[in-house]
Motif scaffolding. Structure first.
Motif, PDB file in Angstrom:
ATOM      1  N   MET A 149      -1.167  -1.178  -4.393  1.00  0.00           N
ATOM      2  CA  MET A 149      -2.374  -0.383  -4.201  1.00  0.00           C
ATOM      3  C   MET A 149      -1.962   1.062  -3.914  1.00  0.00           C
ATOM      4  SD  MET A 149      -5.303  -1.439  -1.467  1.00  0.00           S
ATOM      5  CE  MET A 149      -5.564  -3.114  -1.990  1.00  0.00           C
TER       6      MET A 149
ATOM      7  N   TYR B  63     -13.187  -6.894   1.385  1.00  0.00           N
ATOM      8  CA  TYR B  63     -14.331  -6.027   1.082  1.00  0.00           C
ATOM      9  C   TYR B  63     -13.834  -4.826   0.298  1.00  0.00           C
ATOM     10  CZ  TYR B  63     -17.805  -2.372   1.498  1.00  0.00           C
ATOM     11  OH  TYR B  63     -18.678  -1.368   1.197  1.00  0.00           O
ATOM     12  N   GLU B  64     -14.576  -4.475  -0.724  1.00  0.00           N
ATOM     13  CA  GLU B  64     -14.269  -3.289  -1.514  1.00  0.00           C
ATOM     14  C   GLU B  64     -15.571  -2.573  -1.798  1.00  0.00           C
ATOM     15  OE1 GLU B  64     -11.537  -4.731  -4.528  1.00  0.00           O
ATOM     16  OE2 GLU B  64     -10.754  -2.702  -4.755  1.00  0.00           O
TER      17      GLU B  64
ATOM     18  N   GLU C 186      -5.379  -9.949   2.475  1.00  0.00           N
ATOM     19  CA  GLU C 186      -6.347 -10.161   1.391  1.00  0.00           C
ATOM     20  C   GLU C 186      -7.460  -9.132   1.463  1.00  0.00           C
ATOM     21  OE1 GLU C 186      -7.588 -13.845   0.164  1.00  0.00           O
ATOM     22  OE2 GLU C 186      -5.757 -14.881   0.790  1.00  0.00           O
ATOM     23  N   VAL C 187      -7.785  -8.568   0.311  1.00  0.00           N
ATOM     24  CA  VAL C 187      -8.886  -7.610   0.274  1.00  0.00           C
ATOM     25  C   VAL C 187     -10.186  -8.410   0.364  1.00  0.00           C
ATOM     26  CG1 VAL C 187     -10.042  -5.803  -1.049  1.00  0.00           C
ATOM     27  CG2 VAL C 187      -7.543  -6.009  -1.120  1.00  0.00           C
TER      28      VAL C 187
ATOM     29  N   THR D 289     -12.428  -6.579  11.336  1.00  0.00           N
ATOM     30  CA  THR D 289     -11.562  -7.681  10.921  1.00  0.00           C
ATOM     31  C   THR D 289     -11.537  -8.781  11.978  1.00  0.00           C
ATOM     32  OG1 THR D 289      -9.643  -6.496  11.768  1.00  0.00           O
ATOM     33  CG2 THR D 289     -10.147  -6.210   9.430  1.00  0.00           C
TER      34      THR D 289
ATOM     35  N   LEU E 130       0.880  -1.175   0.000  1.00  0.00           N
ATOM     36  CA  LEU E 130       0.000   0.000   0.000  1.00  0.00           C
ATOM     37  C   LEU E 130       0.913   1.218   0.000  1.00  0.00           C
ATOM     38  CD1 LEU E 130      -2.594  -0.884   2.831  1.00  0.00           C
ATOM     39  CD2 LEU E 130      -2.534  -1.682   0.478  1.00  0.00           C
TER      40      LEU E 130
ATOM     41  N   LYS F  82     -12.192  -0.094   1.850  1.00  0.00           N
ATOM     42  CA  LYS F  82     -11.633  -1.443   1.703  1.00  0.00           C
ATOM     43  C   LYS F  82     -11.388  -2.026   3.077  1.00  0.00           C
ATOM     44  CE  LYS F  82      -8.972  -1.217  -2.626  1.00  0.00           C
ATOM     45  NZ  LYS F  82      -9.222   0.156  -3.075  1.00  0.00           N
ATOM     46  N   THR F  83     -11.589  -3.331   3.174  1.00  0.00           N
ATOM     47  CA  THR F  83     -11.208  -4.055   4.384  1.00  0.00           C
ATOM     48  C   THR F  83     -10.251  -5.161   3.956  1.00  0.00           C
ATOM     49  OG1 THR F  83     -13.364  -3.573   5.351  1.00  0.00           O
ATOM     50  CG2 THR F  83     -12.081  -5.332   6.383  1.00  0.00           C
ATOM     51  N   ILE F  84      -9.138  -5.246   4.662  1.00  0.00           N
ATOM     52  CA  ILE F  84      -8.088  -6.208   4.313  1.00  0.00           C
ATOM     53  C   ILE F  84      -7.815  -7.082   5.539  1.00  0.00           C
ATOM     54  CG2 ILE F  84      -5.640  -6.428   3.679  1.00  0.00           C
ATOM     55  CD1 ILE F  84      -6.020  -3.650   2.212  1.00  0.00           C
TER      56      ILE F  84
END
Ligand SMILES: [Zn+2]
Length: 550
Positions: A61, A547-548, A544-545, A237, A16, A538-540
């Motif tokens: 990203m 949620y987008e 791993e992503v 998360t 990122l 986004k949630t990682i």
């Protein structure tokens, strides 16, 4: 030596870049970039420095200046069981505005069922209804007197039954009050339909045919992805699931082994009153200690036990009566002796207690029990938890610190249902309402939760920590407000501490799990009112992503 050589050696899976990454490390530092490998944080730093970890297979990203925080941890929820509520009528507000709305919604469900079949409603909250009173059996009889109806209140500590349901349960004016519970009765002694606490609720609820354990597991597994998607869209998360019974624990394990569990879930096993000792004695018989688990996705954080009811329904136990019900001190489901016995048993077996205590009377009883437990066996750094801690007196703060008790505070209640809590406690006691500032000042580690109320749990909780405002804008003692940075810490590092994983998660530092949220605005600098509108982009989880936002 080219940059590629380094990248291929190090092999970051994800980098990122160009963000504002609030690491929540001990010095509140902010970085631009982070590199991730094998689900863990490899390195943090300036974009130029981190870019060198990007090889040909790396996902890069560009954050375009967006704010990144550690993934949110909500330390007390009941998520998977929501999957069992498919056939229930949602009587929560919104959308319900009046008792008539609820009656109408129940009547619609009634129309789809043959006479005699049970109809169940959930999540009603009389403090949100314009009628300013509880629904009664007579209201529910208007939906049907040929179907037994059971209407659960938000919070899970109270319910209302219609006439037929009371009749089937054999509840009349002559029915004695069950211990630790209350059957609502009018001036003539007739049951009103209201049922407070488990022993009273179960007299009716126990009659409702329930799916077998196998069917329950199947339903929960099937409905989980929809529930999980919402939690991921809120930037969560990790969640701590309070009060997990065998079918839910099995469902989670099935999801895990099928590779369908994206969220991290810490379980509080069911040891709720009446204490039959089964959770504790089973665990100790098998030599299991808090911390055992099935990897970093599914594990056990403790055993949930409990003392009192809920504040909004005036069943949390207080040493001074409710401001809006001067004869009422609330309900304790257990005696001091019972709680102490169970607490000592848990402590001696090496299992963390997660004790539901909302009112100051329940907190006294809880602290007495923990005091006894600590005397019974030396266990450094036990991290026994108080779940909720809704009204804490000053003198209790000292004692909590001395006993090294941690708190899972339901500060997430402040916005959605804070108004009913102002009415219940009265203005003078608000300085002890989920006192986040006092917890911090006393060195008590407090995490946050919403226990199912409201939406966008972590960001709403962070907003509440900072502003202490209810949904109608009333203040619940602004003096107890904390900074945005500390509020983020409540939903990240402090919650990680509660599960003894502060070296594994809760901040963005090398070696830790790569759990992040990307936000649509910088909550550290915007007007605090905007925190409530903040969206997760986004949630990682583990790099791993998951949620987008579309
Ligand atoms: Zn709960």
């Amino acid at each position: 030596m080219s940059g590629n050589t380094l990248a291929d050696d190090i092999g970051a899976d994800l980098v990122l870049l160009n963000g504002k990454i609030a690491t929540i490390d001990p010095s509140d530092s902010t970085v631009e970039a982070v590199a991730v490998r094998n689900g863990r944080i490899l390195k943090t730093g300036a974009s130029d420095e981190i870019r060198r970890f990007a090889g040909s297979k790396t996902r890069v990203m560009d954050l375009n200046g967006k704010t990144v925080l550690p993934g949110f941890i909500d330390s007390h929820e009941h998520c998977i069981r929501r999957g069992m509520q498919g056939d229930y009528v949602n009587c929560g507000s919104p959308p319900m505005e009046t008792i008539d709305d609820i009656v109408k919604a129940l009547a619609e469900k009634v129309a789809s069922k043959p006479e005699g079949e049970w109809v169940q409603g959930t999540r009603f909250d009389e403090t949100k209804l314009s009628d300013n009173r509880w629904p009664t059996r007579y209201d529910l009889d208007r939906a049907s007197d040929k179907h037994p109806i059971y209407l659960g209140r938000a919070g899970g500590h109270n319910a209302v039954a219609n006439g037929l349901a009371l009749e089937l349960a054999g509840i009349t004016k002559d029915t004695p009050q069950p211990p630790g519970a209350n059957i609502g009765k009018d001036d003539q002694g007739e049951p009103t339909g209201r049922l407070d606490e488990r022993a009273a609720m179960n007299m009716v609820r126990g009659l409702i045919p329930t799916p077998s354990d196998e069917e329950s597991i199947e339903i929960m597994v099937e409905n989980w992805p929809r529930i999980e998607e919402q939690l991921l869209s809120w930037g969560l998360t990790t969640i701590h699931e309070a009060h997990i019974k065998a079918p839910a624990a099995t469902a989670y394990q099935e999801l895990l082994s099928a590779g369908k569990l994206r969220l991290r879930v810490g379980l509080m096993l069911d040891g709720m009153a009446p204490y039959e000792g089964y959770a504790t004695s089973d665990l100790s018989r098998q030599g299991l200690r808090t911390g055992f688990g099935w990897g970093d996705k599914l594990y056990v954080v403790g055993v949930k036990i409990g003392v009192d009811g809920a504040m909004g329904s005036l069943t949390a136990s207080l040493t001074q009566p409710y401001a809006n019900d001067p004869e009422n001190f609330g309900i304790n489901r257990v005696t001091q002796e019972e709680l102490t016995e169970e607490m000592v048993r848990l402590h001696r077996a090496g299992n963390r207690a997660c004790i539901h205590a909302i009112g100051d009377d329940a907190i006294d009883i809880t602290l007495n029990a923990i005091d006894e437990a600590l005397k019974s066996k030396d266990w450094k750094d036990h991290r026994h938890r108080i779940e909720h801690a809704g009204y804490v007196r000053d003198d209790q703060l000292e004692r909590m610190k001395r006993l090294e008790v941690a708190v899972s505070a339901s500060i997430g209640f402040c916005h959605p249902i804070g108004d009913s809590h102002i009415d219940a406690l009265g203005e003078e006691r608000l300085s002890g309402y989920y006192p986040m500032r006092s917890f911090k000042d006393h060195g008590i580690v407090a995490a946050g939760n919403s226990d199912g109320f409201g939406r966008n749990w972590a960001l709403t909780g962070i907003y509440s920590c900072v502003t202490r405002k209810s949904s109608t804008g009333r203040l619940l003692d602004a003096e107890q407000g904390i900074s945005v940075m500390d509020a983020i810490r409540v939903y990240t590092m402090n919650a990680a501490y509660l599960e003894r994983k502060e070296n594994e998660k809760g901040s963005i530092e090398p070696g830790k799990m790569a759990d992040f949220v990307v936000l649509d605005r910088d909550i550290l600098t915007v007007d605090p009112e905007e925190i409530l509108e903040t969206k997760v982009l986004k949630t990682i989880i583990g790099g791993e992503v998951v949620y987008e936002r579309s």
